[in-house]
Enzyme design. Structure first.
Site, PDB file in Angstrom:
ATOM      1  CD  GLU A 107      -6.458  -8.578   0.684  1.00  0.00           C
ATOM      2  OE1 GLU A 107      -7.029  -9.214   1.559  1.00  0.00           O
ATOM      3  OE2 GLU A 107      -6.676  -7.378   0.452  1.00  0.00           O
ATOM      4  CB  CYS A 120      -5.200  -1.432  -5.296  1.00  0.00           C
ATOM      5  SG  CYS A 120      -5.087  -1.094  -3.553  1.00  0.00           S
ATOM      6  CB  CYS A 127      -0.238  -3.331   8.059  1.00  0.00           C
ATOM      7  SG  CYS A 127       0.196  -1.585   8.222  1.00  0.00           S
ATOM      8  CB  CYS A 131      -5.438   2.327  10.821  1.00  0.00           C
ATOM      9  SG  CYS A 131      -3.895   3.147  10.343  1.00  0.00           S
ATOM     10  CB  CYS A 134      -7.078  -0.740   8.506  1.00  0.00           C
ATOM     11  SG  CYS A 134      -6.186  -1.560   7.174  1.00  0.00           S
ATOM     12  CB  CYS A 345      -6.721  -2.038   3.205  1.00  0.00           C
ATOM     13  SG  CYS A 345      -5.017  -2.189   3.627  1.00  0.00           S
TER      14      CYS A 345
END
Ligand code: SAH
Length: 370
Positions: A107, A120, A127, A131, A134, A345
């Site tokens: 993205e 961004c 990932c 977290c 997220c 995100c």
């Protein structure tokens, strides 16, 4: 365009001009031009079509002789990122989902603000950090992006019609940039150099959970690239529960790295209702920020991330920011943008693909410091 299979076979023979520094491409292409009976400046002309004035293919480099374009096509590639989805928010924020050659989706979000356009960008597909709030963490880690896939996100903006002139870049899309330093390091050069995308170093921000070797490596670069650190909690116990990476890089070591970093650091702090937005946390955060002279950015939680969190109310965020200010900390509340297009995100990709089982990628294995 040939299909995927023939491209694969072609790849070892062809060199990707977007996966090398503009200076390297220049040397290579000037030599290539001479080898084929052209003047060296023909090579430099090609370089200008890589980043400054990008061409979508060799065929569209109409300032070059046709025969030379054909030769380039045989030896080199300038791969595009395939645009899979484009969404526009009512506030002007635009979100792009790109499909990479191996079918991975990444993205990119374009955020206009006055005369600026901040892009961004993603640095990894997925990932590994998980977290708690997220969406990218929830999908797990697939792979590091290569340089041409990271800088390519900015390049693609120049290839839209009409083109989007990017003035600022933040590494706040999918992934942890400092766990892909091997590709992020040269990407910073391409973004910044006049022969590349020519974006001022102060307009380029790398955002990290606090990967120490990466912070050191970024600090060693002479350019004034900016560093933002995702703090999100002002003590180890709470940070541990929100960000598993805190085991490897505890708060004190991250604060130490921020102190040593020569330029001013920004703390990112996502506001989680009833979790990290109380008076005690404001005081603890203020101490940490003062210790390393950090600027604090309070981020309203984007709904649709992961976990069962409630955004702090706007009143609570204002109250929290006043508490910080009263303790001599500079603070800004980030405007939440693109609420209607799942712009936080990882959210667009989740929307398209559904959640996947997170893979427990080795957090240490991906740290690559050149
Ligand atoms: N891995 C890097 C960069 C990518 S995330 C980092 O963590 O800093 C960019 C920022 O978006 C981080 O501060 C991250 O914590 C934040 N973020 C992630 N999900 C969010 C959500 N649902 N709402 C608001 N911010 C979020």
């Amino acid at each position: 365009m040939s299909d995927k299979n023939t491209r694969r076979e072609d790849l070892p023979a062809k060199q990707n001009l977007l996966n090398m520094l503009p200076s390297e491409a220049e040397e290579l292409l000037r030599g290539f031009a001479v080898e084929h009976g052209e003047k060296p400046f023909r090579g430099s002309q090609v370089v200008r079509h890589l980043w400054q004035n990008p061409a979508e293919s060799f065929a569209s480099m109409t300032d070059l002789p046709v025969a030379f374009r054909d030769l380039l096509e045989e030896r080199f590639t300038i791969p595009r990122l395939a645009l899979a989805t484009r969404q526009t928010s009512s506030d002007g924020t635009e979100k792009f989902l790109f499909r990479l050659e191996d079918g991975e989706f990444i993205e990119t979000v374009a955020i206009p603000e006055g005369s600026r356009l901040t892009l961004c960008i993603s640095s990894q597909a997925g990932c590994a950090l998980q977290c708690a709030f997220c969406a990218t963490g929830a999908m797990g880690f697939t792979r590091n992006l290569q340089m041409f896939e990271i800088a390519g996100q900015v390049r693609e903006m120049k290839l839209l019609s009409p083109p989007k002139p990017v003035t600022n870049v933040v590494f706040m899309g999918m992934g942890e940039p400092l766990m892909n330093w091997k590709a992020v390091d040269p990407t910073l050069t391409v973004l910044n150099s006049p022969a590349g995308l020519g974006i001022g170093a102060r307009h380029i921000t790398v955002s990290t959970v606090g990967v120490l070797p990466g912070i050191v490596a970024l600090g060693e670069r002479p350019q004034q690239f900016r560093l933002a650190i995702s703090i999100h909690a002002p003590n180890d116990e709470l940070r541990q529960s929100l960000m598993p990476i805190n085991t490897k890089y505890p708060l004190a070591s991250v604060i130490e790295a921020a102190k040593v970093f020569e330029r001013r650091v920004t703390f990112e702090y996502v506001m989680l209702g009833g979790i990290n937005d109380g008076g005690e946390q404001a005081t603890q955060l203020a101490e940490l920020a003062r210790e390393c002279g950090a600027f604090v950015n309070l981020i309203p939680l984007h709904p649709g991330g992961a976990g069962d969190f409630t955004p702090s109310s706007p009143q609570q965020i204002q109250w929290f920011s006043r508490r910080l200010r009263a303790q001599r900390v500079e603070v800004a509340v980030r405007k939440s943008r693109g609420m209607d297009i799942a712009a936080a995100c990882g959210q667009l990709r989740v929307e398209r693909q559904g959640r996947r089982t997170p893979v427990g990628a080795d957090k240490d294995g991906n740290v690559q410091v050149a």
